[in-house]
Enzyme design. Sequence first.
Site, PDB file in Angstrom:
ATOM      1  N   VAL A  44       0.844  -1.205   0.000  1.00  0.00           N
ATOM      2  CA  VAL A  44       0.000   0.000   0.000  1.00  0.00           C
ATOM      3  C   VAL A  44       0.875   1.248   0.000  1.00  0.00           C
ATOM      4  O   VAL A  44       0.606   2.221  -0.705  1.00  0.00           O
ATOM      5  CB  VAL A  44      -0.935   0.000   1.242  1.00  0.00           C
ATOM      6  CG1 VAL A  44      -1.609   1.353   1.419  1.00  0.00           C
ATOM      7  CG2 VAL A  44      -1.981  -1.093   1.113  1.00  0.00           C
ATOM      8  N   CYS A  45       1.960   1.211   0.786  1.00  0.00           N
ATOM      9  CA  CYS A  45       2.812   2.400   0.928  1.00  0.00           C
ATOM     10  C   CYS A  45       3.243   2.940  -0.436  1.00  0.00           C
ATOM     11  O   CYS A  45       3.110   4.129  -0.711  1.00  0.00           O
ATOM     12  CB  CYS A  45       4.024   2.049   1.778  1.00  0.00           C
ATOM     13  SG  CYS A  45       5.261   3.339   1.853  1.00  0.00           S
ATOM     14  N   ILE A 273     -11.488   7.074   8.011  1.00  0.00           N
ATOM     15  CA  ILE A 273     -11.791   6.942   9.439  1.00  0.00           C
ATOM     16  C   ILE A 273     -11.023   5.773  10.061  1.00  0.00           C
ATOM     17  O   ILE A 273     -11.490   5.138  10.984  1.00  0.00           O
ATOM     18  CB  ILE A 273     -13.316   6.790   9.652  1.00  0.00           C
ATOM     19  CG1 ILE A 273     -13.859   5.647   8.798  1.00  0.00           C
ATOM     20  CG2 ILE A 273     -14.043   8.079   9.311  1.00  0.00           C
ATOM     21  CD1 ILE A 273     -15.323   5.299   9.085  1.00  0.00           C
ATOM     22  N   ASP A 315       0.995  -3.505   9.965  1.00  0.00           N
ATOM     23  CA  ASP A 315      -0.358  -3.069  10.349  1.00  0.00           C
ATOM     24  C   ASP A 315      -1.177  -4.199  10.972  1.00  0.00           C
ATOM     25  O   ASP A 315      -2.053  -3.953  11.799  1.00  0.00           O
ATOM     26  CB  ASP A 315      -1.117  -2.532   9.122  1.00  0.00           C
ATOM     27  CG  ASP A 315      -0.544  -1.210   8.622  1.00  0.00           C
ATOM     28  OD1 ASP A 315       0.504  -0.790   9.153  1.00  0.00           O
ATOM     29  OD2 ASP A 315      -1.128  -0.615   7.700  1.00  0.00           O
ATOM     30  N   HIS A 447      23.903  27.040  11.992  1.00  0.00           N
ATOM     31  CA  HIS A 447      23.058  28.231  11.955  1.00  0.00           C
ATOM     32  C   HIS A 447      23.053  28.808  10.542  1.00  0.00           C
ATOM     33  O   HIS A 447      24.107  28.822   9.896  1.00  0.00           O
ATOM     34  CB  HIS A 447      23.607  29.284  12.919  1.00  0.00           C
ATOM     35  CG  HIS A 447      22.831  30.573  12.903  1.00  0.00           C
ATOM     36  ND1 HIS A 447      21.585  30.674  13.484  1.00  0.00           N
ATOM     37  CD2 HIS A 447      23.102  31.777  12.347  1.00  0.00           C
ATOM     38  CE1 HIS A 447      21.134  31.912  13.303  1.00  0.00           C
ATOM     39  NE2 HIS A 447      22.038  32.600  12.614  1.00  0.00           N
TER      40      HIS A 447
END
Length: 482
Positions: A44-45, A273, A315, A447
């Site tokens: 899916v990724c 959802i 998952d 910086h």
Amino acid sequence: MTEQARTRVAIIGGGPGGYAAAFMANDLGLDVTLIDVEKNPGGVCLYRGCIPSKAFLHVARILTEAREAAYWGIAFDEPKVDLNRLRESKDEVVKRMTGGLGQLCKSRKIKYIQGRASFEDSRTLSIIHDDGATERLETDYTILATGSRPTPLSELFLESPRMMDSTAALQMEDIPRNLLVVGGGYIGLELGTVYAAMGSKVTIVEKESTLLPGADPDLVEVLHKRLEPFVERILLNTSVASIKEARGGLAVTLEGKEAENKPAQFDRVLVCIGRRPNSSGVGLKNTRVSLTDGGLVEVDAQRRTKDPYIYAIGDLTGEPMLAHKASHEGRVAAESIAGQRTAFEPNAIPAVVFTDPEVAWCGLMEKEAEAKGIEVKVARFPWAASGRAATLNRPEGLTKLITDPDTEQILGVGIAGTGAGELISEGVLAVEMGATAYDVGFTIHPHPTLGETIMETADLIFGHAAHVHQSRPEPREAAGKE
Ligand code: NAD
């Protein structure tokens, strides 16, 4: 059955969990077979998630930056979007990445099978190819990495081409004039950002009292404030009561605190959802693998299931449903099969929401510390004090550190601001290495960079950041108190 073969390790599912496991197992000298329904690994990724959505978010960023260049006195004409070319470019990115993974399998001599695998028993897989042919594979071990799918649209939501899940939204058939996004989580906010930048009037409804309900409120606030002028409406504590086909669109009635009584008209509705684990349809009933009520696979620290020959990662094993967590679990599972002492026990799993600005966090966050009653010391550095943020005209960001009040060890890091997804890695390293605020504050950062905000937040733990003045007692007053 046409053929029967053997492999030391079979991996079902070629996403970031599955292919990471395959590559690690191969590097450890094991004979590996990787099985996926797609022509190449990616999951899916790569095919329908992280990668295509990030390509679109990159385009959204270009559009937004072009509009905001007016601040610097630079004006562009309204952009013309060639949707065909946009989709082609996105598809090219996906093809390049998945093709590259296919090549990596070949060069590592990993056997890649395109097909749908299921267990006949704990050590036998049946694989059905696209043309209907079936092969059987005997395995010593299998790593299950079949991932997740979008939570299906409930019966409340009618079948309509105007209704989209994330997969359909990434097809980007058109740019709807009015788009309703149901769910103010990762996907809703990322894809809502894309469509809003493309010109859709986006309404976001979220049933909880905040966007990104899992994240710290101060980080979410940075995103919420910036989103407000970009989208049509953000409705919290709100959900969908009904959706009906209406002439030329969908009539949606909302319910909840911020909902109006009358239906509103949308060209399309995107539902995001949450996601569900893909643990059915792989023959787990023929094994000893056990599932939770929510269909997640139960695993131990090595990612071994209740069946000693089967591991599960990604998952399938639950939240957070993130590609990088799956990859890490894949490596652990492969190491365990190779006989190494290993465990999945990260101190910090970074979460990044790739909105504009991005929201990223890792480790123990303030909300979780509060909920668990853990005493922490928190420092916040507002990006209004960052020179680099000023040069980007993006002063809205925030960096925060969550530390142990006794030892100043960094337990968690949160960043909301442009580039937060890149910046958070320093925080993850700090948490994983057990760094203290002193370690980070005393590390010279270049910086002017946004990375300096992490150093200055660490300095704030001790009350002396260069660019933020913290009032402290006057010396005389302080002396008087002694
Ligand atoms: P999510 O859990 O992130 O968000 C779903 C949201 O929908 C929640 O805020 C929830 O409160 C809300 N919700 C649920 N039911 C609702 C209803 N009826 N009405 C209104 N709101 C409702 O889920 P997602 O956005 O679908 O993403 C799924 C998973 O995919 C995430 O958990 C995440 O792990 C992963 N993901 C990650 C990334 C990333 O890493 N950047 C990007 C996309 C997806």
